[in-house]
Design a protein around this motif. Structure first.
Motif, short mmCIF file in Angstrom:
data_model
loop_
_atom_site.label_atom_id
_atom_site.label_comp_id
_atom_site.label_asym_id
_atom_site.label_seq_id
_atom_site.Cartn_x
_atom_site.Cartn_y
_atom_site.Cartn_z
N ASP A 73 -24.07 -69.95 21.05
CA ASP A 73 -22.88 -70.08 20.22
C ASP A 73 -23.06 -69.43 18.84
OD1 ASP A 73 -24.67 -71.87 19.16
OD2 ASP A 73 -23.28 -73.55 19.08
N VAL A 74 -24.03 -68.55 18.69
CA VAL A 74 -24.25 -67.81 17.45
C VAL A 74 -24.10 -66.32 17.73
CG1 VAL A 74 -25.85 -69.56 16.55
CG2 VAL A 74 -26.76 -67.58 17.78
N ASP A 75 -23.96 -65.55 16.67
CA ASP A 75 -24.01 -64.09 16.80
C ASP A 75 -25.42 -63.63 16.44
OD1 ASP A 75 -21.31 -64.03 17.44
OD2 ASP A 75 -20.68 -63.48 15.41
N VAL A 76 -25.79 -62.48 16.94
CA VAL A 76 -27.08 -61.88 16.60
C VAL A 76 -26.81 -60.46 16.13
CG1 VAL A 76 -29.35 -61.19 17.45
CG2 VAL A 76 -28.28 -63.27 18.33
N TYR A 77 -27.32 -60.12 14.95
CA TYR A 77 -27.21 -58.76 14.44
C TYR A 77 -28.50 -58.03 14.78
CZ TYR A 77 -23.13 -60.15 11.63
OH TYR A 77 -21.89 -60.59 11.21
N ALA A 78 -28.37 -56.91 15.44
CA ALA A 78 -29.51 -56.10 15.87
C ALA A 78 -29.56 -54.83 15.02
CB ALA A 78 -29.38 -55.76 17.35
N TYR A 79 -30.75 -54.45 14.61
CA TYR A 79 -30.92 -53.32 13.70
C TYR A 79 -31.81 -52.26 14.34
CZ TYR A 79 -29.13 -56.77 10.44
OH TYR A 79 -28.36 -57.73 9.83
N TYR A 80 -31.46 -51.00 14.10
CA TYR A 80 -32.23 -49.88 14.64
C TYR A 80 -33.47 -49.58 13.81
CZ TYR A 80 -27.98 -49.15 17.35
OH TYR A 80 -26.92 -49.31 18.19
N ASN A 81 -33.62 -50.28 12.69
CA ASN A 81 -34.77 -50.11 11.81
C ASN A 81 -35.49 -51.45 11.64
OD1 ASN A 81 -34.39 -47.26 10.96
ND2 ASN A 81 -32.45 -48.07 10.19
N ALA A 82 -36.74 -51.39 11.25
CA ALA A 82 -37.51 -52.62 10.99
C ALA A 82 -36.96 -53.35 9.77
CB ALA A 82 -38.98 -52.27 10.78
N ASP A 83 -37.30 -54.62 9.65
CA ASP A 83 -36.96 -55.46 8.50
C ASP A 83 -35.45 -55.60 8.28
OD1 ASP A 83 -39.72 -55.81 8.00
OD2 ASP A 83 -39.75 -53.88 6.93
N LEU A 88 -28.80 -45.84 11.07
CA LEU A 88 -29.27 -45.29 12.34
C LEU A 88 -30.78 -45.21 12.30
CD1 LEU A 88 -26.55 -42.54 12.83
CD2 LEU A 88 -26.74 -44.75 14.00
N PRO A 89 -31.43 -45.02 13.44
CA PRO A 89 -32.90 -45.01 13.46
C PRO A 89 -33.51 -44.06 12.42
CG PRO A 89 -32.04 -44.95 15.69
CD PRO A 89 -30.87 -44.79 14.76
N GLY A 90 -34.34 -44.62 11.55
CA GLY A 90 -35.03 -43.82 10.54
C GLY A 90 -34.15 -43.34 9.41
N GLN A 91 -32.92 -43.83 9.33
CA GLN A 91 -31.99 -43.39 8.29
C GLN A 91 -31.40 -44.59 7.55
OE1 GLN A 91 -28.94 -40.92 9.99
NE2 GLN A 91 -30.38 -39.78 11.26
N SER A 92 -30.90 -44.32 6.36
CA SER A 92 -30.17 -45.35 5.62
C SER A 92 -28.71 -45.29 6.03
CB SER A 92 -30.28 -45.10 4.12
OG SER A 92 -31.63 -45.25 3.72
N GLY A 93 -27.99 -46.37 5.79
CA GLY A 93 -26.58 -46.41 6.11
C GLY A 93 -26.16 -47.85 6.35
N ASP A 94 -24.97 -48.03 6.93
CA ASP A 94 -24.48 -49.39 7.14
C ASP A 94 -24.39 -49.76 8.62
OD1 ASP A 94 -22.39 -47.74 7.81
OD2 ASP A 94 -20.93 -48.67 6.48
N THR A 95 -25.02 -49.00 9.48
CA THR A 95 -24.93 -49.22 10.92
C THR A 95 -25.86 -50.34 11.39
OG1 THR A 95 -24.45 -46.88 11.24
CG2 THR A 95 -25.15 -48.10 13.18
N TYR A 96 -25.32 -51.24 12.19
CA TYR A 96 -26.08 -52.25 12.91
C TYR A 96 -25.27 -52.63 14.13
CZ TYR A 96 -22.99 -55.73 10.76
OH TYR A 96 -21.91 -56.44 10.36
#
Length: 120
Positions: A73-83, A88-96
């Motif tokens: 019953d929770v959401d999970v935010y997944a990230y293409y970068n560590a921490d 996007l992978p290896g880049q800055s931005g607002d994507t998740y």
């Protein structure tokens, strides 16, 4: 005649149930408790990482994930970068990637970290 029809219908019903059970197999890859799970392979395959829904801090995955299921019953935010760094992978931005409650996901790129987000 009636008896034969009833047996035929019962057999057809069993076949239908068997077919539904076969279709439901990927969902059974999730644990019996309603916890989100990340998988190292596509389509809920490979090694599993079970998510503790009580811990809302950022977590780096031990192995990158290519898919996930969330029956909780929770959401999970997944990230293409560590921490839990967006972009996007290896880049800055607002994507998740947001995995909503009662959803599954197949990621376009490997996911490296995640955070549990409580609703309300």
């Amino acid at each position: 005649m009636f008896r034969r029809v009833a047996i035929t219908l019962a057999t057809a019903g069993s076949s239908t149930l068997l077919g539904l059970a076969t279709v439901a197999q990927p969902a059974q890859a999730a644990p019996n408790t309603p916890q989100p799970v990340f998988y190292t392979g596509a389509d809920l395959t490979g090694a599993k990482t079970v998510v503790d829904t009580d811990d809302t801090s950022c977590h780096n995955l031990g192995e990158a994930a290519l898919s996930a299921v969330n029956w909780s019953d929770v959401d999970v935010y997944a990230y293409y970068n560590a921490d839990c760094r967006t972009g996007l992978p290896g880049q800055s931005g607002d994507t998740y990637f947001a995995i909503g409650s009662l959803h599954s996901a197949r990621f376009a790129a490997p996911v490296l970290s995640y955070r549990v987000v409580r609703n309300g």
